[in-house]
Design an enzyme around this catalytic site. Structure first.
Site, PDB file in Angstrom:
ATOM      1  N   SER A 174      10.701  -2.959 -12.690  1.00  0.00           N
ATOM      2  CA  SER A 174      10.120  -3.514 -11.468  1.00  0.00           C
ATOM      3  C   SER A 174       8.624  -3.809 -11.593  1.00  0.00           C
ATOM      4  O   SER A 174       8.057  -4.470 -10.727  1.00  0.00           O
ATOM      5  CB  SER A 174      10.348  -2.559 -10.294  1.00  0.00           C
ATOM      6  OG  SER A 174       9.687  -1.316 -10.512  1.00  0.00           O
ATOM      7  N   GLY A 175       7.992  -3.352 -12.656  1.00  0.00           N
ATOM      8  CA  GLY A 175       6.561  -3.607 -12.842  1.00  0.00           C
ATOM      9  C   GLY A 175       6.287  -4.965 -13.459  1.00  0.00           C
ATOM     10  O   GLY A 175       7.203  -5.744 -13.745  1.00  0.00           O
ATOM     11  N   TYR A 176       5.005  -5.250 -13.677  1.00  0.00           N
ATOM     12  CA  TYR A 176       4.634  -6.553 -14.240  1.00  0.00           C
ATOM     13  C   TYR A 176       5.161  -6.731 -15.656  1.00  0.00           C
ATOM     14  O   TYR A 176       5.669  -7.793 -16.016  1.00  0.00           O
ATOM     15  CB  TYR A 176       3.112  -6.722 -14.220  1.00  0.00           C
ATOM     16  CG  TYR A 176       2.518  -6.822 -12.834  1.00  0.00           C
ATOM     17  CD1 TYR A 176       3.143  -7.561 -11.831  1.00  0.00           C
ATOM     18  CD2 TYR A 176       1.319  -6.193 -12.521  1.00  0.00           C
ATOM     19  CE1 TYR A 176       2.597  -7.660 -10.564  1.00  0.00           C
ATOM     20  CE2 TYR A 176       0.762  -6.275 -11.258  1.00  0.00           C
ATOM     21  CZ  TYR A 176       1.406  -7.015 -10.278  1.00  0.00           C
ATOM     22  OH  TYR A 176       0.857  -7.106  -9.023  1.00  0.00           O
ATOM     23  N   CYS A 198      -2.785  -3.975 -24.693  1.00  0.00           N
ATOM     24  CA  CYS A 198      -3.180  -5.392 -24.647  1.00  0.00           C
ATOM     25  C   CYS A 198      -4.559  -5.636 -25.255  1.00  0.00           C
ATOM     26  O   CYS A 198      -4.727  -6.501 -26.123  1.00  0.00           O
ATOM     27  CB  CYS A 198      -3.115  -5.905 -23.215  1.00  0.00           C
ATOM     28  SG  CYS A 198      -4.067  -4.937 -22.020  1.00  0.00           S
ATOM     29  N   ASN A 235      -2.366 -10.639 -21.412  1.00  0.00           N
ATOM     30  CA  ASN A 235      -2.104  -9.206 -21.528  1.00  0.00           C
ATOM     31  C   ASN A 235      -0.645  -8.838 -21.263  1.00  0.00           C
ATOM     32  O   ASN A 235      -0.151  -7.825 -21.770  1.00  0.00           O
ATOM     33  CB  ASN A 235      -3.007  -8.417 -20.569  1.00  0.00           C
ATOM     34  CG  ASN A 235      -2.883  -8.882 -19.130  1.00  0.00           C
ATOM     35  OD1 ASN A 235      -3.269 -10.009 -18.805  1.00  0.00           O
ATOM     36  ND2 ASN A 235      -2.353  -8.043 -18.260  1.00  0.00           N
TER      37      ASN A 235
END
Length: 339
Positions: free
Chosen positions: A10-12, A147, A306
């Site tokens: 559910s995160g980026y 990143c 990133n």
């Protein structure tokens, strides 16, 4: 067709993994987990995926058996559940910081807690094909670098391994707000983040240790949050070894990166984009590296998205190498201009 599951989808980073893997011709996305959103549609959280998938989030305890498991959970979580995850898939691709550092004492210094599985640190291969391609071909556990660390390593590593630089490396890193994830603490609310140039880590950022470990150089790093959603740019200031000039620096980069599918050397004398610029890399898996030489000193520049080359794209690229697939598979998007 390899069956894949994404833990923490559910995160980026999880959303980027879904975007990339749903279009990957050799992968079936069989599961996406979220404790908080279990039972809800994936495209309700990641609206860019509408009409591309009917997946529904499942709770982590409902995971089954898969060919590859991507771990996009918060830092310090995957190390405590490694034994469980290892039972679910032969290939683990970890995007947390839990297995990036080889030394448990260094891990504790930078992450603030003792490592809960220190005997497993050496079992992960760094998910950076440019420096670890051969090791990745036989790896069953992959740890994807951070990143800003990825951008800095790719900028510094060729010169370090060839002995063209000496002394301490100073890394000045700038990053967009998506690097903080979906947990919007007050400092990342739009009203607080908009327009900022916020030095949030004047020293001691955890990626500092990764860069030093990968390059073999002493590193000091600062990190600044900028008014952008995506993108990382690192400015790495180095001292050149005796006799090294601009021509030698360019030749070094060309020797290491001419045949690399996702690293481009960008060092031109004029033009709007004469050095690496993250804006034109949004959505792509490229990392651009460049340089400027001033006598015995050089500025090495790296830029990337990133969430892609610095996260999900790097993970997919490493998986492609491990599985023996073409390295560009599922990662062909070139970025946009103008944005």
């Amino acid at each position: 067709m390899s069956r894949a599951a994404i833990v923490g989808a559910s995160g980026y980073i999880g959303g980027e993994l879904l975007r990339l893997l749903l279009g990957h011709p050799e992968v079936e996305v069989a599961a996406a987990t979220s404790t908080r959103l279990a039972g809800k549609r994936v495209d309700g959280v990641h609206p860019n995926l509408r009409s591309l998938t009917d997946l529904v989030f499942i709770p982590p305890e409902r995971l089954d058996q898969y060919d590859v498991l991507f771990l996009a959970v918060p830092h310090k979580e995957s190390m405590g559940r490694l034994a469980h995850y290892a039972q679910l898939a032969k290939l683990l691709v970890d995007l947390t910081g839990d297995f990036r550092l080889a030394d448990p004492e260094v891990f504790e210094r930078y992450y603030g807690v003792p490592h809960s599985a220190p005997d497993q640190l050496g079992t992960f291969v760094r998910g950076l094909p440019e420096s670890h391609r051969e090791e990745l071909r036989g790896a069953d556990r992959i740890s994807v670098p951070g990143c800003m660390a990825t951008a800095a390593i790719l900028a510094v590593w060729p010169l370090a391994v060839d002995g063209l630089i000496t002394g301490e490396v100073s890394v000045d890193a700038r990053t967009g707000s998506s690097g903080s994830g979906t947990s919007a603490v007050q400092g990342n609310l739009h009203a607080e983040r908009s327009g900022v140039l916020r030095v949030y880590a004047p020293y001691g950022h955890r990626h500092e240790a990764e860069i030093s470990q990968a390059t073999g150089m002493p590193v000091r790093m600062t990190a600044t949050g900028i008014d952008a959603v995506r993108g990382v740019q690192v400015l790495c200031r180095v001292r050149l070894a005796d006799g090294v000039d601009e021509r030698a620096v360019r030749a070094c980069y060309q020797r290491h990166y001419t045949d690399e599918p996702f690293v481009r050397v960008v060092a031109q004398r004029r033009g709007h984009y004469r050095l690496p610029e993250p804006k034109i890399l949004v959505g792509s898996n490229f990392c651009d590296v460049g340089f400027a030489v001033d006598g015995s000193r050089a500025l090495l520049v790296g830029a990337l998205d990133n969430l892609v080359k610095g996260g999900a794209g790097g993970a997919v690229q490493a998986m492609n190498v491990r599985q023996g697939w073409p390295e560009r598979l599922g990662l062909e998007f070139p970025g946009l201009h103008p944005v």
